[in-house]
Each structure stands twice: as C-alpha cells, then as structure tokens.
Design a protein around this motif. Structure first.
Motif: not given
Length: 167
Positions: A103-107, A131-140
């Motif tokens: 569950n990417q969004q919940e993580a 987790l941010g890099l794994l899911y490419e959430d660079y803003e995090l």
C-alpha cells in the motif's frame, strides 16, 4: 478486599478513601506507568527489528506483517500515554507495514505523519528518504536532504543563477 486491607495498613483509613478504587483492585497507580514504559520499550524493539530487516534489504512476509500488527495492538491501549517520539515510532512501524503490504499511498502518508511528529528522529528521516526515493516522492525527500546537506542546496541555487545569467 486484600488490596484494601493492605492499602489501609500502608496509608491509613482516610488516605485509602481518597485512592481510586480501581487502582486498589488492579495494583496501585505505579504499575500502569510501568506498563506504559514496558509497552514503549517493546515498540522500540519491534521498530529495531523492522529497521534491521529494511537495512538488510529483506522484506517482511505477510505473516510477519500480521504478527507485528498484533504486537502493535497489544500496545495500542497505552498509545495515548506515549511521548510524541514514541507515537512517531509506532507510526513509522505502520508505514513499513503498509509498504510491505503493497500500500504505497498509505506508506507515504504514514511516513509523512511520523516525520511531522518527530522531524529530528534519524530513524524516521532515514526511513522517509528510503520510502520517498523508492516511491519517487521527491517532495518528501527534498527538505530532509536540504536540512542535512545545506551546502548542496546552496550550490544548486548558485548553478541555477549562473544558468539564468548565461541565457
């Protein structure tokens, strides 16, 4: 009745009346504080185990996730008495459980919540980077890295200014 007699012998009859009867039934106030400390200590051990698995690049099986959820449930009744850092640790564990459950969004939501609650906790900020890099959430990830590596941020700004002046 035995607890009442013991308390009366220790405190005297008037002080016993001022005590919470539930405390006398279940073993005085100090034991609940110890239970909260024990629960928080257990959470830290669970967190260490989860982080070791992540650091070793090992995943959690579905059974591992369920077992950890049960362990969290055992400690949940003490959650309101945890310190903010301890609550953030629980949220961090939940973020990894969501990750290992797919569950990417919940993580991402949970890791952001943990990071907000304890921004200076390195376990949390390191996990947010992973987790941010794994899911490419660079803003995090960006503010964490900017805080840790302010020189890199300054160099990027200088490069941008130099690029703009060349145009």
């Amino acid at each position: 009745q035995a607890a009442f007699a013991h308390a009366e012998a220790e405190l005297g009859p008037m002080e016993v009346l001022a005590q919470n009867p539930m405390d006398m039934m279940y073993g005085m106030q100090g034991s609940q504080e110890q239970e909260v400390r024990d629960a928080a200590s257990h959470i830290e051990k669970v967190l260490e185990m989860v982080l070791e698995r992540v650091a070793d690049l090992k995943s959690l099986t579905a059974q591992d996730v369920e077992d950890i959820k049960l362990e969290l449930e055992d400690s949940r009744r003490y959650f309101v008495k945890f310190e903010p850092e301890q609550k953030a640790s629980v949220t961090l564990i939940e973020a990894f459980l969501a990750h290992f459950s797919g569950n990417q969004q919940e993580a991402l939501s949970l890791i952001a919540k943990a990071l907000k609650a304890a921004p200076d906790n390195e376990n949390i900020s390191d996990s947010a980077i992973v987790l941010g890099l794994l899911y490419e959430d660079y803003e995090l990830v960006r503010p964490i890295l900017a805080k840790r590596c302010p020189v890199v941020e300054q160099e990027e700004e200088e490069e941008e200014l130099q690029d703009e002046s060349e145009v």
